[in-house]
Design an enzyme around this catalytic site. Structure first.
Site, mmCIF file in Angstrom:
data_model
loop_
_atom_site.group_PDB
_atom_site.id
_atom_site.type_symbol
_atom_site.label_atom_id
_atom_site.label_comp_id
_atom_site.label_asym_id
_atom_site.label_seq_id
_atom_site.Cartn_x
_atom_site.Cartn_y
_atom_site.Cartn_z
ATOM 1 N N HIS A 1 1.481 5.201 -2.232
ATOM 2 C CA HIS A 1 1.037 6.169 -3.248
ATOM 3 C C HIS A 1 2.272 6.742 -3.925
ATOM 4 C CE1 HIS A 1 -3.188 6.188 -1.869
ATOM 5 N NE2 HIS A 1 -2.637 5.886 -0.702
ATOM 6 N N ASN B 1 -5.729 9.456 6.792
ATOM 7 C CA ASN B 1 -7.029 8.821 6.721
ATOM 8 C C ASN B 1 -6.862 7.325 6.506
ATOM 9 O OD1 ASN B 1 -9.749 8.444 6.566
ATOM 10 N ND2 ASN B 1 -10.007 9.347 4.547
ATOM 11 N N HIS C 1 0.823 -1.214 0.000
ATOM 12 C CA HIS C 1 0.000 0.000 0.000
ATOM 13 C C HIS C 1 0.858 1.265 0.000
ATOM 14 C CE1 HIS C 1 -4.003 1.901 1.416
ATOM 15 N NE2 HIS C 1 -3.232 2.839 0.887
ATOM 16 N N ASP D 1 -8.763 3.120 -3.402
ATOM 17 C CA ASP D 1 -8.163 3.733 -2.211
ATOM 18 C C ASP D 1 -8.180 5.260 -2.290
ATOM 19 O OD1 ASP D 1 -6.903 3.632 0.351
ATOM 20 O OD2 ASP D 1 -5.116 4.385 -0.642
ATOM 21 N N ASN E 1 -5.117 6.148 -7.131
ATOM 22 C CA ASN E 1 -5.656 7.521 -7.101
ATOM 23 C C ASN E 1 -4.646 8.527 -7.654
ATOM 24 O OD1 ASN E 1 -4.033 7.228 -4.803
ATOM 25 N ND2 ASN E 1 -5.333 8.496 -3.499
ATOM 26 N N ASP F 1 1.072 2.810 3.723
ATOM 27 C CA ASP F 1 0.210 3.854 3.174
ATOM 28 C C ASP F 1 1.018 5.142 2.961
ATOM 29 O OD1 ASP F 1 -1.967 5.134 2.099
ATOM 30 O OD2 ASP F 1 -3.143 5.228 3.951
ATOM 31 N N ARG G 1 2.014 8.517 -6.788
ATOM 32 C CA ARG G 1 1.547 9.822 -7.290
ATOM 33 C C ARG G 1 1.728 10.071 -8.782
ATOM 34 N NH1 ARG G 1 -1.621 10.304 -3.078
ATOM 35 N NH2 ARG G 1 -0.694 11.186 -1.211
ATOM 36 N N HIS H 1 2.798 14.417 0.307
ATOM 37 C CA HIS H 1 2.178 15.664 -0.158
ATOM 38 C C HIS H 1 3.243 16.751 -0.104
ATOM 39 C CE1 HIS H 1 -1.881 14.050 -0.223
ATOM 40 N NE2 HIS H 1 -1.689 13.535 0.980
HETATM 41 O O1 DOR Z 1 -4.035 9.364 4.398
HETATM 42 C C1 DOR Z 1 -4.388 9.009 3.284
HETATM 43 N N1 DOR Z 1 -3.795 9.484 2.186
HETATM 44 N N2 DOR Z 1 -5.382 8.160 3.185
HETATM 45 C C2 DOR Z 1 -5.920 7.834 2.016
HETATM 46 O O2 DOR Z 1 -6.822 7.062 2.005
HETATM 47 C C3 DOR Z 1 -5.438 8.467 0.783
HETATM 48 C C4 DOR Z 1 -4.063 8.905 0.916
HETATM 49 C C5 DOR Z 1 -3.624 9.835 -0.178
HETATM 50 O O3 DOR Z 1 -3.796 9.505 -1.347
HETATM 51 O O4 DOR Z 1 -3.053 10.884 0.138
HETATM 52 ZN ZN ZN Z 2 -6.943 4.573 2.041
HETATM 53 ZN ZN ZN Z 3 -3.693 4.819 0.761
#
Ligand code: DOR
Ligand code: ZN
Ligand code: ZN
Length: 432
Positions: free
Chosen positions: A60, A276, A58, A150, A92, A303, A62, A307
């Protein structure tokens, strides 16, 4: 010519044993007490832990679309530095990973610029809008390993049921971000001590657990392999435990931050503590530790959600959810769970290697003769502070800045190739 990792500490049936490891081509050719170094490159890893490269189901990355936050190059470099050799990336992106073209683009970039193996996860619904299923067959053909929306929950039961039926017919696991919008809407932290103190709208535990309970019933009805993302509440753990006992095909993952922090630990309105699902109550945190211990929760994932600094400076209510995790995951777990004796080293390593490989049917995650040479070498002694300015990720958004940790990866090999090494491992001139 091969490469020998000389005098490493290997975990064998829970014990640390000193061994040499010979890597030839992309494989582990031999593991033995002592291997003749003549004709091979020798890397001295004396006293260091040698494990299978970690697998994170899991993250990201980006890319495409949010390259200011992270790219496949920087995200996988960050993974390699954290000892991860395989990462599954969430869909995502922009465009969302909902067509074969985006999947192919990710795989191409990962091959060209990646320091870790990248396994794309395809979207469940077109643009993750929850309205229309993606062409999962075409996505699978292109190379996805699972489907997920997600970032958002699947809001209607009918859509989830249809998704599960389709995924099951294709042999794809359904990886679910569990969040009921009608309960969670507008919340930025857990509904509890912290939200009350600061007058913030909270995200209640049931926003997650209700989806978990619904989806378990649907998984039971459809025979799907249902995987719960970043489990965060005591009730979710209980539901998964009971479902497993009944024989439902459900698995779950947990993040280091949910195991190590709760809402009482948030020092103030700092968005580096905003993710989240949110940091829950102390009781939830304890239930997650228990669930990981007894096998209800199968694996640990980060996760990793980078950012930009500018986005994270918007404050608790406006900043986007998410923290980075790849470069701190193992040191955090080792220092805060293994050293105090809550978990054994073997338990933590397994939940980051063999278990995710088994659950997702992947051929990696083991350190044995004949296996692919995905390897992490870890210094268990040297204590260092978490310093986000040194991260290879573009993201600096972590709540762990300044934490003093041990267990830092110093060398990572992907298919026999060194993809990352710490300065101190540059031991040119080492003799066979
Ligand atoms: O904290 C999170 N960031 N939870 C998510 O479900 C999405 C993720 C994101 O894409 O930044
Ligand atoms: Zn998530
Ligand atoms: Zn996630």
């Amino acid at each position: 010519m091969g490469t020998i990792l000389r005098n490493g500490q290997l975990l064998i049936s829970g014990e640390l044993v000193t061994k040499d490891v010979l890597i030839e081509e992309n494989m582990i050719a031999r593991i033995a007490d002592s291997i003749d170094g003549v004709g091979h490159e020798v890397i001295d890893v004396q006293g260091k832990l040698v494990t299978p490269g970690f697998i994170d189901m899991h993250v990201h990355l980006r890319e495409p679309g949010f390259e200011a936050k992270e790219t496949i190059a920087t995200g996988t470099a960050s993974a390699a530095r954290g000892g991860f050799t395989t990462v599954a990336c969430m869909p995502n992106t922009r465009p969302v990973t909902d067509t074969p073209e985006v999947v192919q683009q990710i795989l191409r970039k990962a091959k060209e610029e990646g320091s870790a193996r990248v396994l794309p996860i395809g979207a469940i619904t077109v643009r993750e809008l929850g309205k229309e299923l993606t062409d999962m067959a075409a996505l699978k053909e292109a190379g996805i390993v699972a489907v997920s929306d997600d970032g958002v929950g699947i809001q209607t039961s009918q859509m989830m049921k249809d998704a599960m039926k389709m995924a099951t017919s294709l042999g794809l696991p359904v990886v679910a971000h569990c969040e009921d919008d009608s309960l969670a809407e507008g919340g930025c932290v857990h509904e509890g001590i912290f939200s009350e103190k600061h007058g913030l709208k909270g995200i209640p535990s049931e926003a997650e657990s209700i989806h978990v309970s619904r989806d378990i019933l649907l998984a039971e009805a459809t025979g799907t392999h249902y995987h719960v993302c970043h489990i965060s509440t005591a009730e979710s753990v209980r539901l998964v435990r009971e479902a497993k006992q009944r024989g439902v095909r459900v698995t779950a993952e947990v993040c280091p931050h949910h195991l190590l922090l709760c809402d009482e630990d948030i020092p103030g309105l700092d968005a580096n503590y905003k993710m989240n699902p949110p940091l829950r109550s102390r009781r939830d945190r304890d239930a997650l530790l228990e669930g990981l211990k007894d096998g209800t929760i199968d694996m640990i994932v980060t996760d990793h959600a980078p950012h930009t600094a500018e986005e994270k400076q918007r404050g608790m209510e406006l900043a986007p959810f998410g923290i980075v995790g790849l470069e701190t995951a193992f040191p955090l777990l080792y220092t805060k769970l293994v050293l105090p004796g809550a978990f054994t080293l073997q338990e933590i390593v397994d939940r980051m290697t063999k278990v995710p490989a088994d659950v997702f049917n992947l051929p990696w995650g083991v350190l044995e003769e004949g296996a692919v040479a995905d390897i992490a070498v870890i210094d268990l002694e040297t204590e260092k502070e978490v310093d986000p300015t040194t991260f290879l990720s573009k993201g600096r958004n972590t709540p762990f800045t300044g934490w003093k940790l041990k267990g830092w990866p110093v060398l990572t090999m992907l298919e026999g190739r060194v993809v990352w090494q710490a300065e101190e491992m540059n031991n040119e001139g080492a003799r066979p």
